[in-house]
Each structure stands twice: as C-alpha cells, then as structure tokens.
Design a protein around this motif. Structure first.
Motif, short mmCIF file in Angstrom:
data_model
loop_
_atom_site.label_atom_id
_atom_site.label_comp_id
_atom_site.label_asym_id
_atom_site.label_seq_id
_atom_site.Cartn_x
_atom_site.Cartn_y
_atom_site.Cartn_z
N GLU A 246 -31.55 25.42 -30.59
CA GLU A 246 -32.67 25.51 -31.52
C GLU A 246 -33.83 24.62 -31.10
O GLU A 246 -35.00 25.03 -31.19
CB GLU A 246 -32.21 25.13 -32.93
N HIS A 247 -33.53 23.42 -30.65
CA HIS A 247 -34.58 22.44 -30.39
C HIS A 247 -34.92 22.27 -28.91
O HIS A 247 -36.02 21.83 -28.59
CB HIS A 247 -34.17 21.08 -30.97
N GLN A 248 -33.99 22.56 -28.02
CA GLN A 248 -34.22 22.40 -26.58
C GLN A 248 -33.65 23.61 -25.83
O GLN A 248 -32.72 23.48 -25.04
CB GLN A 248 -33.57 21.11 -26.08
N PRO A 249 -34.21 24.78 -26.06
CA PRO A 249 -33.66 26.00 -25.44
C PRO A 249 -33.68 25.95 -23.92
O PRO A 249 -32.83 26.57 -23.27
CB PRO A 249 -34.55 27.12 -25.99
N GLN A 250 -34.64 25.25 -23.32
CA GLN A 250 -34.69 25.18 -21.86
C GLN A 250 -33.49 24.43 -21.30
O GLN A 250 -33.02 24.71 -20.19
CB GLN A 250 -36.01 24.54 -21.39
N LYS A 251 -32.97 23.46 -22.06
CA LYS A 251 -31.79 22.73 -21.62
C LYS A 251 -30.58 23.65 -21.62
O LYS A 251 -29.78 23.64 -20.67
CB LYS A 251 -31.52 21.53 -22.52
N VAL A 252 -30.43 24.44 -22.66
CA VAL A 252 -29.31 25.38 -22.74
C VAL A 252 -29.41 26.41 -21.63
O VAL A 252 -28.40 26.80 -21.02
CB VAL A 252 -29.26 26.07 -24.12
N ALA A 253 -30.62 26.87 -21.34
CA ALA A 253 -30.80 27.84 -20.25
C ALA A 253 -30.36 27.24 -18.92
O ALA A 253 -29.74 27.91 -18.09
CB ALA A 253 -32.25 28.29 -20.19
N ALA A 254 -30.67 25.96 -18.71
CA ALA A 254 -30.22 25.29 -17.48
C ALA A 254 -28.71 25.12 -17.47
O ALA A 254 -28.06 25.29 -16.43
CB ALA A 254 -30.92 23.94 -17.36
N MET A 255 -28.13 24.78 -18.61
CA MET A 255 -26.68 24.63 -18.72
C MET A 255 -25.97 25.93 -18.35
O MET A 255 -24.91 25.93 -17.72
CB MET A 255 -26.29 24.20 -20.13
N GLU A 256 -26.56 27.04 -18.75
CA GLU A 256 -25.94 28.35 -18.51
C GLU A 256 -26.41 29.00 -17.22
O GLU A 256 -25.89 30.06 -16.85
CB GLU A 256 -26.24 29.29 -19.70
N GLY A 257 -27.38 28.39 -16.52
CA GLY A 257 -27.91 29.00 -15.30
C GLY A 257 -28.54 30.34 -15.58
O GLY A 257 -28.40 31.30 -14.80
N HIS A 258 -29.27 30.40 -16.71
CA HIS A 258 -29.81 31.65 -17.21
C HIS A 258 -31.31 31.69 -16.96
O HIS A 258 -32.05 30.85 -17.48
CB HIS A 258 -29.48 31.77 -18.71
N TRP A 259 -31.78 32.69 -16.18
CA TRP A 259 -33.17 32.73 -15.77
C TRP A 259 -34.03 33.71 -16.56
O TRP A 259 -35.19 33.44 -16.84
CB TRP A 259 -33.26 33.08 -14.28
N GLU A 260 -33.48 34.85 -16.91
CA GLU A 260 -34.26 35.88 -17.60
C GLU A 260 -33.85 35.98 -19.06
O GLU A 260 -32.66 35.94 -19.39
CB GLU A 260 -34.05 37.26 -16.93
N THR A 261 -34.84 36.08 -19.95
CA THR A 261 -34.55 36.29 -21.36
C THR A 261 -33.89 37.64 -21.53
O THR A 261 -34.40 38.66 -21.06
CB THR A 261 -35.85 36.23 -22.19
#
Length: 483
Positions: A246-261
């Motif tokens: 909710e507050h730091q979505p870019q961190k979660v994206a890095a944790m998951e190695g997720h590049w595309e929405t």
C-alpha cells in the motif's frame, strides 16, 4: 577515481547497523526468556531453573555489552554523515531517540546490575522484578527505535516547512501506518532468534551429556515457543507485506522481481534480475501466486517497476534475493518447529542425534534471516531517506567528502572486528564453561536463598548406543555413582 560520499556513507551506516542489529535481536528474546526462568524458579523452587537463568544471564551480559558498544556510534553518524537529515528531522527523531534512552536504556542498565550481581544480595522477588524490568526495557527500546525507523518509511503526523519537519500530531507520527506491523515483526523475530539460539546451545550440551535435565527442559520450552512463534511470524509477515504494498509498492515490485504492471502475476522462485534491461533471466515461477499472496486475489493487479521513475527504483537484485533468503529461512524454521512436535512422542526430540545436530546449525539462521529482512527493508526504500520526501543525496552532510567517508568506514571495520573478536572469544568461553559454571543455583526456603546446590548434578547422561541412537544411563560427570 571519484569517491561518492553518499554511497560510502550508506555502506558505512549499513555496515554499522547490520553489525549492531544481530545483538539486540538476540538480547530482546533472551531477556524475556531469563525473566520466565526467574519466574519459574521463584514459583517452583526448582534449582534447575536457577541454573539455566544464571547461565543465560551471563550470555545476555556479554551480548548486551557488545550491542551497546557497537550501537552507540550510530547516533554520531547522524551528525557526521547525515547532518542535513538530522537537522531536517530533529523535531521528531531527536525526541524519539531521547525517549528511548530515558525510558528504556536507563531501565535496562539499572536493573541489569541487580540481575547480574544481586542473586545473593536481594530477596528472590526483587531479583525476579529486576529480570522483568530488563526484559521490559528491551521491549520499550524496540518500540521507540522501530517507531523512528517506521516513520522514515511511512512519514505521518508532520509537515515540511522551509526544509524542516514540524510535528503536527505526535500520535500519528509515533504510530505511523507501518509501525504496528514492523514492531510486531521485529519482536517475533527477536523471540525466534532467542528461541533458536537457546535450543541450539541446549542441543549441543545434550549431545555431550552435559546438564541433561536442565538442557532437556530448556530445549522443550524453546520448541514449544518456536511452534507458536514461527507460524505466527509468517502470518504477521503477510500483513506486513500488504501494508508495504500500500505504501511502498516499488519495494514490493523489487522483492518480486516484477517489471510490468499486470494481473495474475506469478511468484518467482528463481530469477536473475537485470535492472539495466528491465527484465529477468531464467525465471521459474508459480502462475498467479504473487497476485494471490499480495492482493488475496488470483487476478489481482500488481504495479511493475517500469511504472516507477528509473531514478526511484531500488537495487532490484539485492532486494529480490534477500527477500528469498528471509522467506526460505522462515519456512525452514517452521519445518523444524513442526519436526520438534513430531518428535515429542517418547521424548525423541532430545534423544535423536540428527535433530540435535540440526538444531545446533539452525541457531545461526535467525541472524541471517534478520539481516536479509533488514536489507529488504532499507535497500528497498532507496533512493529515499524519508519516503517520498527526502533522498539520500539530500540528507547527506554537505561538507562530507568521499575520502572522509572511506577513511571512517575503514576505521569502523577495523574497530568492530576487534570488538567482535574479543566479544566472541569471551562468549565462547562462557558457552564452553556451560551451566556447570553457574554456581548460583540455590534452593529456596521461605522466600530466601539458602544453601547452594550443585549446578552439575543431573540424574542421568546421554550415551550413544550401538545403533547410533541415544539412551539414558544412571549417574553423571558430577555424580558417577548415580546417587
């Protein structure tokens, strides 16, 4: 070659705080364990509880001292390396750190003296009270430190005027949106660390037939604790992850190695993130599981890193792999806690050599997991020092040069190496001496400590049998005849 003062200051602070963190994460859990042992000794008058309490109090004192020495310099770094940050956040960070010293550190320091040296000088109830106060002090310290750190991730209750933060609501600032999850996560991590270390050391003593009855009790207590805390940590981690999303979505994206929405995002078990090309290599994942875990919906949408400005993306590879190390070790802890429950029948949990050996090696895993989680939390916030408001480059001291930062970094490494070597040497001496050296175990009579009881007397010891198993035999090293 140009030396980047921002990067070197970040490395320096990361080194110091990583070195420091392994000590309080152990002492927080150990202090509560010692208070429990003191309570059991006071209630049951069983000298075995005093033997354990006396021994682990010695361990606590050594580790607590190393934590103080390694942590006291962190406050100086705020002024030497991060003066802009210190000046901007002084209205909040300053008071919070002061509250930690006044309400927690003084409490720990005062009652630690009674806990260490008052065994034969104060009534048992006073000694028990001191143990409780030390444990309470470690938890209060955790409260304030985690509040300050969480505010940097989810700033609230402040407004920024002319480059300075002013507190508008102390309640909102202290109990900022991520604070409850981070505090709970950290406290459980501390109990896990204390539980696995005590269990591992107890397993080592059992393998060597030392203080069998006392260490059997210690191992049993820890396994029950781990059976509750390890799964609970996974549940709290899930809530923490949702709050971070909710507050730091870019961190979660890095944790998951997720590049595309996208929706129906897979959970990557393995990948090699390529930040330069904004992709992953050699992906191995489970379809839809990341969306299910993070949104509780198979078709839930997750924001990708490509929707985050390039300058605001954290270093993906470090965050990605540190997260998997933390989660993998967490699952391993749960597995060992369940194995301990399975081996309860017939007392096999303390008579099975492979399990005891495994518990010895498991005692180091919580420290690795805590450091991995810390890397995820702090590196995943980059480039922000205060999320969304102040970057690392804005918070660094303006007059700091790369050469100065490098010189102090090398100095910290050398000094901390000496401190760690000396502390580890003395700690190993305490561990090798074992509970037998804790000569304060005493019988109670009318609430007062009376004649000493041998801390090395046990009713039996473990010996290897022909099939490689273990069984009990009468007597012990201190009592060969079994009388």
């Amino acid at each position: 070659m140009d030396l980047d003062p921002v990067l070197l200051s970040r490395i320096q602070f990361a080194f110091v705080i990583s070195f420091h963190a392994i000590f309080p994460v152990f002492t927080i859990g150990l202090a509560s364990y010692i208070a429990l042992l003191e309570g059991l000794a006071f209630k049951t008058r069983n000298p075995l509880w005093l033997t354990l309490s006396s021994f682990w109090t010695k361990v606590f004192a050594v580790v607590f001292g190393m934590g103080v020495v390694s942590g006291i310099v962190m406050s100086f770094q705020f002024g030497t390396n991060w003066s802009n940050f210190s000046q901007a956040t002084a209205n909040f960070i300053g008071p919070v750190l002061s509250y930690e010293v006044i309400t927690a550190f003084f409490l720990e320091a005062a009652f630690l003296g009674v806990l260490l040296f008052g065994r034969d000088k104060v009534p048992p109830w006073v000694h028990l009270f001191a143990a409780i106060m030390v444990a309470l002090g470690t938890l209060i310290s955790t409260f304030w430190i985690l509040s300050a750190n969480s505010w940097m991730h989810t700033p609230a209750g402040v407004e920024l005027r002319d480059g300075t933060f002013y507190v508008t609501s102390w309640y909102d600032a202290i109990f900022n949106p991520s604070f409850p999850y981070r505090l709970t996560h950290m406290v459980l991590a501390s109990f896990l660390t204390g539980g696995f270390v005590v269990a591992g050391v107890s397993a080592w003593y059992l393998l060597n037939g030392r203080q069998v009855e006392a260490n059997r009790k210690a191992l049993s207590m820890c396994l029950w604790l781990l059976l509750i805390i390890a799964p609970a940590q996974a549940v709290v981690g899930d809530f923490h992850g949702l709050n971070t999303l909710e507050h730091q979505p870019q961190k979660v994206a890095a944790m998951e190695g997720h590049w595309e929405t996208a929706t129906n995002v897979p959970l990557l078990l393995f990948a090699i993130p390529d930040q330069e090309n904004q992709t992953n290599h050699y992906e191995v994942g489970i379809p839809g599981l990341a969306s299910l875990i993070l949104t509780h919906d198979w078709d839930g949408e997750l924001i990708g890193l490509n929707d985050v400005p390039a300058a605001e993306r954290p270093p993906v590879a470090i965050v990605f792999w540190a997260f998997r190390v933390m989660v993998g070790l967490g699952l391993l802890m749960i597995a060992f806690a369940l194995t301990g429950l399975f081996l309860r029948r017939g007392g096999r949990y303390w008579q099975t050599p492979w399990f005891l050996q495994s518990m010895r090696f498991m005692s180091i895993t919580p420290f690795i997991a805590v450091l991995a989680g810390w890397f995820v939390t702090e590196i995943g916030r980059a480039p922000w020092l205060v999320q969304g408001i102040m970057t690392h480059s804005e918070g660094v001291s303006p007059s700091l040069t790369g050469g100065m930062a490098l010189f102090t970094l090398i100095g910290y490494i050398v000094v901390y190496a000496l401190v760690f070597t000396a502390g580890l040497y003395y700690l190993m001496r305490v561990l090798y001496a074992g509970p037998e050296a804790s000569d304060h175990a005493q019988e109670y009579d009318s609430g007062r400590p009376m004649r000493p009881m041998s801390a090395t007397h046990v009713p039996f010891e473990i010996e290897d049998d022909a099939e490689g198993g273990m069984h009990r035999t009468p007597g012990s090293r201190a009592n060969p005849g079994g009388h």
